[in-house]
Write a protein that holds these residues in place. Structure first.
Motif, PDB file in Angstrom:
ATOM      1  N   VAL A  49       0.863  -1.175   0.000  1.00  0.00           N
ATOM      2  CA  VAL A  49       0.000   0.000   0.000  1.00  0.00           C
ATOM      3  C   VAL A  49       0.900   1.225   0.000  1.00  0.00           C
ATOM      4  CG1 VAL A  49      -1.726   1.299   1.286  1.00  0.00           C
ATOM      5  CG2 VAL A  49      -1.868  -1.191   1.185  1.00  0.00           C
ATOM      6  N   ASP A  86      -3.249   7.414  -3.392  1.00  0.00           N
ATOM      7  CA  ASP A  86      -3.244   6.159  -2.646  1.00  0.00           C
ATOM      8  C   ASP A  86      -3.390   5.019  -3.650  1.00  0.00           C
ATOM      9  OD1 ASP A  86      -3.616   7.064   0.349  1.00  0.00           O
ATOM     10  OD2 ASP A  86      -5.093   8.209  -0.806  1.00  0.00           O
ATOM     11  N   SER A 142      -3.019   0.432  -4.020  1.00  0.00           N
ATOM     12  CA  SER A 142      -2.690  -0.893  -3.502  1.00  0.00           C
ATOM     13  C   SER A 142      -2.189  -1.727  -4.668  1.00  0.00           C
ATOM     14  CB  SER A 142      -3.939  -1.531  -2.879  1.00  0.00           C
ATOM     15  OG  SER A 142      -3.645  -2.836  -2.408  1.00  0.00           O
TER      16      SER A 142
END
Length: 269
Positions: free
Chosen positions: A4, A73, A75
């Motif tokens: 992440v 952000d 992942s």
């Protein structure tokens, strides 16, 4: 391995300016989720995505005067597949560039690494950079080249990468620069490594040895840091108010940098 990553950038824009960001993970990364926003108060900007030949994703927008918040952000699960490198790219990564003047370090490289080639040469160059440069945040300058770093013996990750790249190119090995997110990096920031072309594949050389190479996530690829800056702008002054970067391994124990054998061949995810 799931990683992440995030970046939070606060800017102050003096007047209308053309901004180009390079913070999103590369096109080849196996994303399981992603969010990128550009906001000023209640206003949200929409950026145009531009992808270069190496899969670097640039996001471009025109911002008006005032504060701008950039939030990213993502992942990333698993590892990226191998991407094809053209003959033209390989030639480009043999040439001197702004921060990697391989012509200036040619004599030193030929003396230092005479008789070495292949894996042995790549390992020797990485070891030389690791033991010849002291990691010293704040003491190197953004305009320092590999030649400068070799003279001063100090620098940060970009300087280590530039030295490795310049020396390898001087030894006729294509080498390139990669900006990445680096879980476990201390202090946490955007990270930079070199990649060497060996037997038809690119392998990571991180002479700082501050992060485990298997956990790195590619952001950008280029000749040197000039091609991989997290922000470039034109038209007005832009001030960086704050920068926060984070990168974590979340599904398994994070690999320790000390467990990464510098001589092992590792490809960037």
């Amino acid at each position: 391995m799931q990683r992440v990553v995030s970046a939070a950038i606060d800017l102050e824009v003096a007047a209308s300016a053309d901004l180009v960001f390079c913070v999103a993970v590369a096109q080849s990364a196996p994303l399981s989720g992603e969010r990128l926003t550009f906001t000023r108060g209640d206003r949200q900007y929409t950026a145009t995505e531009i992808v270069d030949q190496s899969g670097t994703r640039l996001h471009r927008l025109t911002a008006e005067a005032g504060p701008l918040e950039v939030r990213y952000d993502a992942s990333v699960r698993g590892r990226a597949g191998a991407t094809r490198t053209s003959d033209l790219e390989a030639i480009t990564y043999l040439r001197p560039s702004r921060y990697c003047p391989s012509d200036e370090v040619f004599g030193q490289a030929r003396r230092q690494f005479r008789g070495l080639d292949g894996h042995e040469l790549v390992t020797a160059v990485g070891e030389f950079a690791a033991t010849s440069i002291t990691y010293t945040p704040g003491l190197s300058h953004g305009t320092d080249s590999a030649a400068t770093t070799l003279m001063t013996g100090q620098g940060v990750c970009r300087d280590y990468a530039h030295v490795v790249i310049a020396l390898l190119r001087a030894m006729d090995v294509p080498a390139r620069y990669a900006a990445c997110y680096a879980p476990g990096l201390e202090p946490m920031d955007f990270h930079a490594v070199a990649e060497a072309w060996l037997d038809g594949s690119w392998y990571v050389v991180d002479a700082t040895r501050l992060a485990h190479r298997a956990s790195l996530v590619r952001i950008a690829t280029g000749r040197d840091a000039a091609d991989c800056a997290f922000l470039s702008y034109h038209g007005a002054q832009v001030g960086l108010q704050s920068l926060r970067v984070d990168a974590r391994v979340v599904d398994t124990p994070p690999p320790a940098p000390s467990a990464d054998d510098p001589a092992a061949l590792v490809q960037l995810a």
